[in-house]
Motif scaffolding. Structure first.
Motif, PDB file in Angstrom:
ATOM      1  N   ALA A 119     -13.080  -5.887  -0.502  1.00 30.11           N
ATOM      2  CA  ALA A 119     -13.721  -5.301  -1.676  1.00 30.11           C
ATOM      3  C   ALA A 119     -12.775  -4.349  -2.385  1.00 30.11           C
ATOM      4  CB  ALA A 119     -14.990  -4.566  -1.261  1.00 30.11           C
ATOM      5  N   GLY A 120     -12.966  -4.243  -3.704  1.00 30.89           N
ATOM      6  CA  GLY A 120     -12.068  -3.430  -4.515  1.00 30.89           C
ATOM      7  C   GLY A 120     -11.931  -2.004  -4.031  1.00 30.89           C
ATOM      8  N   GLY A 121     -12.990  -1.464  -3.445  1.00 31.33           N
ATOM      9  CA  GLY A 121     -12.921  -0.090  -2.974  1.00 31.33           C
ATOM     10  C   GLY A 121     -12.106   0.094  -1.718  1.00 31.33           C
ATOM     11  N   THR A 122     -11.777  -0.999  -1.016  1.00 26.84           N
ATOM     12  CA  THR A 122     -10.992  -0.883   0.217  1.00 26.84           C
ATOM     13  C   THR A 122      -9.648  -1.583   0.123  1.00 26.84           C
ATOM     14  OG1 THR A 122     -12.045  -2.859   1.171  1.00 26.84           O
ATOM     15  CG2 THR A 122     -13.069  -0.730   1.635  1.00 26.84           C
ATOM     16  N   PHE A 123      -9.517  -2.534  -0.783  1.00 24.46           N
ATOM     17  CA  PHE A 123      -8.292  -3.330  -0.883  1.00 24.46           C
ATOM     18  C   PHE A 123      -7.068  -2.429  -1.035  1.00 24.46           C
ATOM     19  CE2 PHE A 123      -5.178  -5.453  -3.682  1.00 24.46           C
ATOM     20  CZ  PHE A 123      -4.845  -6.531  -2.886  1.00 24.46           C
ATOM     21  N   TYR A 124      -7.127  -1.521  -1.993  1.00 22.76           N
ATOM     22  CA  TYR A 124      -6.006  -0.613  -2.197  1.00 22.76           C
ATOM     23  C   TYR A 124      -6.043   0.555  -1.212  1.00 22.76           C
ATOM     24  CZ  TYR A 124      -4.761  -2.864  -6.637  1.00 22.76           C
ATOM     25  OH  TYR A 124      -4.358  -3.750  -7.598  1.00 22.76           O
ATOM     26  N   GLY A 125      -7.177   1.265  -1.212  1.00 22.24           N
ATOM     27  CA  GLY A 125      -7.222   2.534  -0.489  1.00 22.24           C
ATOM     28  C   GLY A 125      -7.114   2.419   1.014  1.00 22.24           C
ATOM     29  N   LYS A 126      -7.674   1.339   1.603  1.00 23.52           N
ATOM     30  CA  LYS A 126      -7.724   1.262   3.055  1.00 23.52           C
ATOM     31  C   LYS A 126      -6.931   0.107   3.654  1.00 23.52           C
ATOM     32  CE  LYS A 126     -12.238   3.523   3.352  1.00 23.52           C
ATOM     33  NZ  LYS A 126     -13.649   3.421   3.837  1.00 23.52           N
ATOM     34  N   THR A 127      -6.414  -0.763   2.834  1.00 25.89           N
ATOM     35  CA  THR A 127      -5.681  -1.915   3.368  1.00 25.89           C
ATOM     36  C   THR A 127      -4.207  -1.850   2.998  1.00 25.89           C
ATOM     37  OG1 THR A 127      -7.684  -3.280   3.278  1.00 25.89           O
ATOM     38  CG2 THR A 127      -5.589  -4.433   3.508  1.00 25.89           C
ATOM     39  N   ILE A 128      -3.867  -2.177   1.757  1.00 30.63           N
ATOM     40  CA  ILE A 128      -2.438  -2.356   1.459  1.00 30.63           C
ATOM     41  C   ILE A 128      -1.690  -1.039   1.271  1.00 30.63           C
ATOM     42  CG2 ILE A 128      -2.859  -4.631   0.490  1.00 30.63           C
ATOM     43  CD1 ILE A 128      -2.374  -3.480  -2.275  1.00 30.63           C
TER      44      ILE A 128
ATOM     45  N   SER B  95      -2.053   1.467   3.422  1.00 26.83           N
ATOM     46  CA  SER B  95      -2.086   2.098   4.739  1.00 26.83           C
ATOM     47  C   SER B  95      -0.870   1.664   5.565  1.00 26.83           C
ATOM     48  CB  SER B  95      -3.362   1.704   5.492  1.00 26.83           C
ATOM     49  OG  SER B  95      -3.278   2.054   6.861  1.00 26.83           O
ATOM     50  N   PRO B  96       0.069   2.562   5.849  1.00 23.10           N
ATOM     51  CA  PRO B  96       1.211   2.194   6.691  1.00 23.10           C
ATOM     52  C   PRO B  96       0.797   1.706   8.075  1.00 23.10           C
ATOM     53  CG  PRO B  96       1.664   4.245   5.539  1.00 23.10           C
ATOM     54  CD  PRO B  96       0.214   3.932   5.314  1.00 23.10           C
ATOM     55  N   ASP B  97      -0.301   2.253   8.601  1.00 18.81           N
ATOM     56  CA  ASP B  97      -0.773   1.804   9.913  1.00 18.81           C
ATOM     57  C   ASP B  97      -1.188   0.333   9.861  1.00 18.81           C
ATOM     58  OD1 ASP B  97      -0.322   4.293  11.004  1.00 18.81           O
ATOM     59  OD2 ASP B  97      -2.403   4.953  10.797  1.00 18.81           O
ATOM     60  N   LYS B  98      -1.930  -0.047   8.812  1.00 19.35           N
ATOM     61  CA  LYS B  98      -2.337  -1.448   8.669  1.00 19.35           C
ATOM     62  C   LYS B  98      -1.115  -2.342   8.480  1.00 19.35           C
ATOM     63  CE  LYS B  98      -6.910  -1.238   8.780  1.00 19.35           C
ATOM     64  NZ  LYS B  98      -7.711  -1.413   7.561  1.00 19.35           N
ATOM     65  N   ALA B  99      -0.130  -1.841   7.737  1.00 21.85           N
ATOM     66  CA  ALA B  99       1.090  -2.627   7.520  1.00 21.85           C
ATOM     67  C   ALA B  99       1.819  -2.847   8.839  1.00 21.85           C
ATOM     68  CB  ALA B  99       1.997  -1.916   6.519  1.00 21.85           C
ATOM     69  N   ALA B 100       1.962  -1.796   9.630  1.00 23.67           N
ATOM     70  CA  ALA B 100       2.692  -1.895  10.895  1.00 23.67           C
ATOM     71  C   ALA B 100       1.979  -2.787  11.902  1.00 23.67           C
ATOM     72  CB  ALA B 100       2.899  -0.497  11.484  1.00 23.67           C
ATOM     73  N   GLN B 101       0.648  -2.877  11.771  1.00 27.20           N
ATOM     74  CA  GLN B 101      -0.125  -3.731  12.672  1.00 27.20           C
ATOM     75  C   GLN B 101      -0.087  -5.198  12.259  1.00 27.20           C
ATOM     76  OE1 GLN B 101      -4.022  -2.012  12.367  1.00 27.20           O
ATOM     77  NE2 GLN B 101      -3.380  -0.037  13.208  1.00 27.20           N
ATOM     78  N   GLY B 102       0.423  -5.463  11.068  1.00 28.96           N
ATOM     79  CA  GLY B 102       0.376  -6.833  10.556  1.00 28.96           C
ATOM     80  C   GLY B 102      -1.005  -7.243  10.104  1.00 28.96           C
ATOM     81  N   ALA B 103      -1.857  -6.251   9.760  1.00 26.17           N
ATOM     82  CA  ALA B 103      -3.200  -6.567   9.279  1.00 26.17           C
ATOM     83  C   ALA B 103      -3.141  -7.357   7.980  1.00 26.17           C
ATOM     84  CB  ALA B 103      -4.000  -5.280   9.078  1.00 26.17           C
ATOM     85  N   TRP B 104      -2.034  -7.211   7.263  1.00 29.62           N
ATOM     86  CA  TRP B 104      -1.810  -8.035   6.073  1.00 29.62           C
ATOM     87  C   TRP B 104      -0.321  -8.353   5.987  1.00 29.62           C
ATOM     88  CZ3 TRP B 104       1.140  -6.649   1.719  1.00 29.62           C
ATOM     89  CH2 TRP B 104       1.577  -5.324   1.681  1.00 29.62           C
ATOM     90  N   ASP B 105      -0.016  -9.500   5.415  1.00 30.98           N
ATOM     91  CA  ASP B 105       1.377  -9.928   5.243  1.00 30.98           C
ATOM     92  C   ASP B 105       1.751 -10.081   3.773  1.00 30.98           C
ATOM     93  OD1 ASP B 105       2.072 -10.323   8.091  1.00 30.98           O
ATOM     94  OD2 ASP B 105       0.539 -11.883   7.984  1.00 30.98           O
ATOM     95  N   ILE B 106       0.850 -10.647   3.008  1.00 33.77           N
ATOM     96  CA  ILE B 106       1.048 -10.717   1.565  1.00 33.77           C
ATOM     97  C   ILE B 106      -0.251 -10.305   0.887  1.00 33.77           C
ATOM     98  CG2 ILE B 106       2.818 -12.513   1.647  1.00 33.77           C
ATOM     99  CD1 ILE B 106       0.625 -14.519   0.780  1.00 33.77           C
ATOM    100  N   ALA B 107      -0.142  -9.843  -0.344  1.00 33.52           N
ATOM    101  CA  ALA B 107      -1.307  -9.489  -1.134  1.00 33.52           C
ATOM    102  C   ALA B 107      -0.941  -9.685  -2.601  1.00 33.52           C
ATOM    103  CB  ALA B 107      -1.742  -8.047  -0.863  1.00 33.52           C
ATOM    104  N   ALA B 108      -1.955  -9.663  -3.455  1.00 37.90           N
ATOM    105  CA  ALA B 108      -1.726  -9.872  -4.888  1.00 37.90           C
ATOM    106  C   ALA B 108      -2.352  -8.740  -5.693  1.00 37.90           C
ATOM    107  CB  ALA B 108      -2.283 -11.222  -5.332  1.00 37.90           C
ATOM    108  N   PRO B 109      -1.777  -7.547  -5.596  1.00 33.31           N
ATOM    109  CA  PRO B 109      -2.259  -6.447  -6.434  1.00 33.31           C
ATOM    110  C   PRO B 109      -1.799  -6.632  -7.874  1.00 33.31           C
ATOM    111  CG  PRO B 109      -0.311  -5.752  -5.253  1.00 33.31           C
ATOM    112  CD  PRO B 109      -0.628  -7.158  -4.787  1.00 33.31           C
ATOM    113  N   GLY B 110      -2.185  -5.735  -8.731  1.00 32.27           N
ATOM    114  CA  GLY B 110      -1.695  -5.721 -10.105  1.00 32.27           C
ATOM    115  C   GLY B 110      -1.169  -4.347 -10.440  1.00 32.27           C
ATOM    116  N   TRP B 111      -0.352  -4.275 -11.484  1.00 33.52           N
ATOM    117  CA  TRP B 111       0.184  -2.975 -11.879  1.00 33.52           C
ATOM    118  C   TRP B 111       0.239  -2.886 -13.393  1.00 33.52           C
ATOM    119  CZ3 TRP B 111       0.620   1.257  -9.125  1.00 33.52           C
ATOM    120  CH2 TRP B 111       1.306   2.365  -9.654  1.00 33.52           C
ATOM    121  N   THR B 112      -0.621  -2.040 -13.932  1.00 31.86           N
ATOM    122  CA  THR B 112      -0.544  -1.664 -15.336  1.00 31.86           C
ATOM    123  C   THR B 112       0.158  -0.319 -15.391  1.00 31.86           C
ATOM    124  OG1 THR B 112      -2.587  -2.822 -15.890  1.00 31.86           O
ATOM    125  CG2 THR B 112      -1.870  -1.095 -17.402  1.00 31.86           C
ATOM    126  N   PRO B 113       1.217  -0.171 -16.166  1.00 29.61           N
ATOM    127  CA  PRO B 113       1.948   1.105 -16.189  1.00 29.61           C
ATOM    128  C   PRO B 113       1.032   2.270 -16.526  1.00 29.61           C
ATOM    129  CG  PRO B 113       3.181  -0.588 -17.352  1.00 29.61           C
ATOM    130  CD  PRO B 113       1.831  -1.167 -17.060  1.00 29.61           C
TER     131      PRO B 113
END
Length: 595
Positions: free
Chosen positions: A460-469, A471-489
């Motif tokens: 969900a949008g409320g967790t995708f950024y804030g609690k998943t991608i 989070s260095p802990d989630k990254a180090a655990q391999g909880a995700w490998d790729i994702a498709a965020p967006g970036w508006t300047p």
């Protein structure tokens, strides 16, 4: 960021803004005309709650649009349906733009003096003036350990002493509002002082040609003393927001709804950027279907979409009808892009290898993605980190494929050469709102064609950024490998800092960082420093371009689309003026037929 408001030249802003607004023709009955009217409830409907409501940590277009209604920074930008009019800085809480001529900027470019506009008050009981001390509190909150700002790197790299202040804050108990407030109140930032209640002085480590743009970001909004009572962005904080803008949050159900009503102490003559016409703003969440949202807008049972663009299937019909409620607005952006978790242990740490990431660059069929988001009127292929219309952009395509359709055979061959002949297995979380599920499915099919399997997981949008991608802990655990965020300047114009630095400065990696994949390269870090200390915007743009080239050589991300924003409003909406950095209309300028 979620997350540019300065003008180098009109030509820079218009480099690739050929995706222009649509509309015109005879207006259907019910489109309001004439002077703005007072009253009524603006009804907004959508999917996901913002990941952060606190201005210190809010870093999405949705959060920027919402907090603009109740939280005011020193400077801002004007809402307009002419993109170029949205670029220049305007005073907001500041009385004027500081310059060398008016004494606001020192000769060496290292000291900025900002005088506040008088007459702005908090909606406290009793109401009280917004002071320079409230802005200092806002800056001090950026490095809090509970919900640190993803934009803190902007200020650490500019304001004298901010780095030391933030380092110390990291040792504070993140669960204790008292400990957080005590650190803020007992420690100062060397380069940030209040000469009096109406005068702020910023002292910089070195000149920064974009510093005023940084003071226009929602991160830096004033913060009232009441915020010391709550852990930043906690549930308790979200129930107790304080307003110095035209609206105030009067009801909030997490992931359910917001109700904003008029702030009784706001005065129109103290706010040059906002208006206040509707009595209430009702935001209803939980509707994941863009098609259902569009049906409600066209039927008039809702007025605006919260986080859904116009469904792709509806765009041809609306264009043929030249429906004036529909437009495609300019939002030069890298949206979405594929980011690789370079810290993931999955597949023997394969995504930490540049050869693997280069192989996966060839997997993507951008033509399919363009169809998903609405066709070539809405999006164009992107192959650089910096999108057109932004500082440092230069056309390039380091991983070309025929017809933008991908090259799965080459992807397979390069993966085998990199030591992975049997492919990879990747964890792939995706956002549930808008067309993100379709984008994720398309990318997964592309990867499958080159021997890579994916585990798609709705997030969900409320967790995708804030609690998943983020989070260095989630990254180090391999909880995700790729994702498709967006970036508006975060702003447009002299804005290289707002793309390269937040996404790729390895020194800022940590909780809440928008360097989601943990990319860290000493050459890129050095080019960031060179750009930030460049004597003028044109020199800075050259360094940003060099950084872009190196990042793409390292294949840290896969840029996908430079995407504009299809948007629609109901027949009773008047005064719909667009803010590119929020990907939406300015709620405070909207008025309704019949009031």
């Amino acid at each position: 960021m979620a997350g540019e408001t300065f003008r180098v030249t009109a030509g820079l802003a218009g480099l690739a803004l050929g995706l222009t607004a649509c509309g015109g023709g005879k207006q259907p009955a019910g489109i309001p005309t004439g002077p703005p009217r007072e009253g009524g409830t603006l009804r907004i409907i959508g999917s996901s709650d913002v990941e952060h409501l606190d201005t210190a940590s809010g870093n999405s277009v949705g959060a920027y649009g919402l907090t603009r209604t109740f939280a005011r920074p020193l400077f801002g930008t004007k809402a307009s349906n002419d993109f170029d009019e949205t670029v220049p800085l305007q005073p907001d809480m500041a009385a004027e733009i500081p310059t060398r001529e008016n004494g606001g900027v020192s000769k060496d470019g290292r000291t900025y003096t900002v005088r506040l506009r008088e007459g702005v008050r908090w909606n406290t009981r009793p109401p009280r003036p917004v002071t320079a001390g409230d802005f200092i509190r806002g800056f001090k909150r950026l490095c809090n350990p509970a919900a640190p700002s993803s934009g803190k790197g902007y200020y650490i790299s500019t304001i004298k002493g901010m780095d030391d202040y933030c380092d110390g804050f990291g040792e504070v108990d993140a669960k204790s509002a008292e400990a957080i407030a005590a650190y803020q109140n007992e420690h100062d930032i060397e380069g940030l002082t209040a000469e009096d209640d109406h005068t702020l002085v910023f002292r910089l480590d070195r000149p920064a040609s974009d510093f005023l743009n940084l003071l226009a970001l929602q991160f830096t909004a004033a913060a009232p003393q009441e915020y010391d009572r709550y852990v930043p962005d906690s549930a308790e904080f979200r129930r107790n927001t304080v307003s110095d803008g035209p609206y105030q949050i009067t009801e909030y159900r997490p992931s359910g709804s917001y109700v904003l009503s008029r702030n009784p102490v706001w005065r129109r003559d103290t706010d040059p950027l906002r208006g206040r016409y509707v009595d209430r703003i009702q935001i209803t969440l939980g509707q994941d279907s863009p098609q259902v949202v569009q049906q409600q807008l066209e039927a008039g049972t809702a007025d605006l979409a919260w986080d859904h663009p116009v469904p792709t299937s509806a765009i041809p019909r609306l264009r043929r009808a030249r429906d004036p409620r529909f437009a495609i607005r300019d939002t030069p952006s890298n949206s979405p892009y594929v980011v690789f978790n370079t810290r993931s242990p999955s597949n023997g740490g394969a995504l930490g290898e540049v050869r693997v990431r280069r192989a996966l660059q060839y997997a993507v069929d951008r033509t399919a993605l363009i169809k998903i988001v609405g066709g070539p009127e809405v999006a164009e292929p992107l192959h650089t980190v910096i999108p057109p219309g932004n500082s440092g952009y230069a056309p390039a395509n380091p991983y070309p494929t025929a017809g933008e359709a991908g090259d799965p055979a080459r992807c397979r061959r390069l993966l085998a050469e990199a030591g992975h002949p049997d492919g990879l297995e990747l964890n792939f979380p995706y956002r549930t709102n808008s067309v993100h599920k379709l984008i994720a499915e398309s990318l997964a099919a592309n990867l499958k064609d080159c021997g890579v399997s994916t585990r798609l997981t709705p997030d969900a949008g409320g967790t995708f950024y804030g609690k998943t991608i983020s989070s260095p802990d989630k990254a180090a655990q391999g909880a995700w490998d790729i994702a498709a965020p967006g970036w508006t300047p975060d702003w447009y114009g002299n804005n290289g800092r707002s793309i390269i630095q937040p996404l790729f400065d390895g020194r800022t990696y940590g909780p809440g960082s928008t360097n989601y994949g943990g990319y860290d390269d000493f050459q890129v870090n050095g080019l960031i420093d060179a750009a930030l200390t460049a004597p003028d915007p044109s020199r800075a743009a050259g360094y940003w371009q060099m950084a872009d080239k190196k990042i793409m050589e390292d294949a840290a991300i896969v840029p996908l689309l430079n995407r504009s924003h299809p948007i629609f409003h109901s027949s009773r909406v008047g005064g719909a003026l667009f803010l590119p950095t929020t990907a939406g209309y300015d709620y405070t300028r909207i008025w309704l037929a019949g009031g």
